[in-house]
Design an enzyme around this catalytic site. Structure first.
Site, PDB file in Angstrom:
ATOM      1  N   ASP A  33       0.822  -1.214   0.000  1.00  0.00           N
ATOM      2  CA  ASP A  33       0.000   0.000   0.000  1.00  0.00           C
ATOM      3  C   ASP A  33       0.855   1.263   0.000  1.00  0.00           C
ATOM      4  O   ASP A  33       1.963   1.272   0.529  1.00  0.00           O
ATOM      5  CB  ASP A  33      -0.917  -0.035   1.238  1.00  0.00           C
ATOM      6  CG  ASP A  33      -2.102   0.917   1.087  1.00  0.00           C
ATOM      7  OD1 ASP A  33      -2.386   1.369  -0.036  1.00  0.00           O
ATOM      8  OD2 ASP A  33      -2.751   1.196   2.122  1.00  0.00           O
TER       9      ASP A  33
ATOM     10  N   ASN B 281     -10.947  -2.327  -5.453  1.00  0.00           N
ATOM     11  CA  ASN B 281     -10.193  -1.390  -6.297  1.00  0.00           C
ATOM     12  C   ASN B 281     -10.890  -1.111  -7.632  1.00  0.00           C
ATOM     13  O   ASN B 281     -10.572  -0.123  -8.304  1.00  0.00           O
ATOM     14  CB  ASN B 281      -8.752  -1.882  -6.538  1.00  0.00           C
ATOM     15  CG  ASN B 281      -7.867  -1.794  -5.312  1.00  0.00           C
ATOM     16  OD1 ASN B 281      -6.939  -2.593  -5.138  1.00  0.00           O
ATOM     17  ND2 ASN B 281      -8.105  -0.817  -4.437  1.00  0.00           N
TER      18      ASN B 281
HETATM   19  C1  IPE Z   1      -5.447  -2.611  -0.319  1.00  0.00           C
HETATM   20  O1  IPE Z   1      -5.111  -1.282  -0.453  1.00  0.00           O
HETATM   21  C2  IPE Z   1      -5.432  -3.274  -1.656  1.00  0.00           C
HETATM   22  C3  IPE Z   1      -4.125  -3.429  -2.265  1.00  0.00           C
HETATM   23  C4  IPE Z   1      -2.985  -3.119  -1.735  1.00  0.00           C
HETATM   24  C5  IPE Z   1      -4.139  -4.033  -3.581  1.00  0.00           C
HETATM   25  P1  IPE Z   1      -6.223  -0.146  -0.614  1.00  0.00           P
HETATM   26  O2  IPE Z   1      -5.488   1.145  -0.709  1.00  0.00           O
HETATM   27  O3  IPE Z   1      -7.149  -0.487  -1.721  1.00  0.00           O
HETATM   28  O4  IPE Z   1      -7.024  -0.271   0.764  1.00  0.00           O
HETATM   29  P2  IPE Z   1      -7.843   0.806   1.576  1.00  0.00           P
HETATM   30  O5  IPE Z   1      -8.818   1.404   0.613  1.00  0.00           O
HETATM   31  O6  IPE Z   1      -6.873   1.807   2.079  1.00  0.00           O
HETATM   32  O7  IPE Z   1      -8.473   0.023   2.670  1.00  0.00           O
HETATM   33  C1  IPE Z   2      -1.543   0.293  -3.427  1.00  0.00           C
HETATM   34  O1  IPE Z   2      -1.329   1.659  -3.469  1.00  0.00           O
HETATM   35  C2  IPE Z   2      -1.709  -0.308  -4.805  1.00  0.00           C
HETATM   36  C3  IPE Z   2      -3.101  -0.646  -5.165  1.00  0.00           C
HETATM   37  C4  IPE Z   2      -4.119  -0.618  -4.344  1.00  0.00           C
HETATM   38  C5  IPE Z   2      -3.334  -1.046  -6.527  1.00  0.00           C
HETATM   39  P1  IPE Z   2      -2.532   2.676  -3.486  1.00  0.00           P
HETATM   40  O2  IPE Z   2      -2.918   2.926  -4.897  1.00  0.00           O
HETATM   41  O3  IPE Z   2      -3.624   2.219  -2.599  1.00  0.00           O
HETATM   42  O4  IPE Z   2      -1.849   3.968  -2.891  1.00  0.00           O
HETATM   43  P2  IPE Z   2      -2.425   4.930  -1.760  1.00  0.00           P
HETATM   44  O5  IPE Z   2      -2.835   4.059  -0.629  1.00  0.00           O
HETATM   45  O6  IPE Z   2      -3.580   5.657  -2.368  1.00  0.00           O
HETATM   46  O7  IPE Z   2      -1.289   5.814  -1.419  1.00  0.00           O
HETATM   47 MG    MG Z   3      -4.048   2.437  -0.631  1.00  0.00          MG
END
Ligand code: IPE
Ligand code: IPE
Ligand code: MG
Length: 242
Positions: free
Chosen positions: A22, A70
């Protein structure tokens, strides 16, 4: 016996590490860049993480790359992520061959664009006989969806008379999940400081040790994996006993 980085205890290396990768978007934002650039940098962190697992002898690495939730993101970001995934598989499969990495995937794979599915199946097949780290990509993955799919599979078996109710146990249920070929994760790492599971491996992480680090995923180094394992090795896993 070879000495491990940070003097890690060779007898207590987690067999299976799961990672919620993340913070890609926030990493890019910090520099005033598009979120996509963070995802691109995240792909390099994946390679470092696999290498670090190989160094210490971790057999399974499951990476949360795209959740069922996502799909709620803007279409442009989803498209960029799918393009990046396609590119990742195309460009990194030779690297996986070099490093003896076996690729696997879990999730509702049929939700992915056809070209990505095709590429994924190719890479899985190409790397299928490799005997090093098994890297499992969680794609269009949701823990609740996985459990529901498991229930559906059990109901089908019941209806067809291959099963009866008394045969349903936690061990048996585990055999109806996407992860049936892998042991449960011993260590769950989440980067970017968020203290939640976000629908990741809900069933399998019942007794995983959790390490949350502040670092954003694109900044993840091999050292960070070693440090998380060091923290893991300090934990006393009781599994409900004393
Ligand atoms: C979790 O991260 C999913 C992945 C790392 C693929 P998200 O960024 O989607 O999760 P939330 O929304 O902060 O819970
Ligand atoms: C994790 O990084 C990757 C995916 C969920 C695909 P994020 O895209 O959630 O990045 P933040 O959490 O918004 O910084
Ligand atoms: Mg994230």
């Amino acid at each position: 016996m070879k000495t491990l980085p940070l003097n890690l205890h060779p007898d207590r290396v987690p067999r299976h590490v799961a990672v919620i990768m993340d913070g890609n978007g926030r990493w890019a934002k910090k520099f005033g860049w598009q979120r996509t650039r963070g995802h691109r940098a995240g792909a390099d962190a994946v390679s470092r993480c696999v290498e670090a697992c190989d160094d210490i002898g971790t057999e399974f690495l499951t990476l949360y790359a795209f959740s069922t939730e996502n799909w709620r993101r803007p279409k442009t970001e989803i498209e960029a992520l799918m393009r990046l995934l396609d590119k990742f598989l195309k460009e990194r499969t030779p690297e996986m061959m070099d490093k003896n990495v076996r690729l696997q995937a879990i999730g509702r794979i049929t939700d992915l664009p056809a070209n990505v599915q095709e590429r994924l199946h190719q890479s899985i097949e190409t790397t299928g006989k490799n005997t090093g780290v098994t890297m499992v990509l969680a794609l269009s993955y949701g823990g609740r969806e996985e459990i529901v799919d498991g229930i559906r599979s059990i109901v089908r078996n019941l209806r067809e008379g291959h099963l009866d109710e008394a045969m349903i146990t936690p061990e048996m249920f585990g055999k109806h999940l996407y992860t049936r070929y892998y042991p449960d994760p011993d260590l769950l790492i989440r980067t970017s400081g968020e203290m939640r599971l976000s629908n990741f491996l809900l069933w399998q992480c019942s007794y995983a040790e959790i390490v949350v680090m502040e670092k954003l995923w694109p900044d993840f180094q091999k050292e960070d994996l070693y440090k998380a394992v060091q923290e893991y090795q300090k934990r006393h896993r009781r599994f409900g006993g004393l």
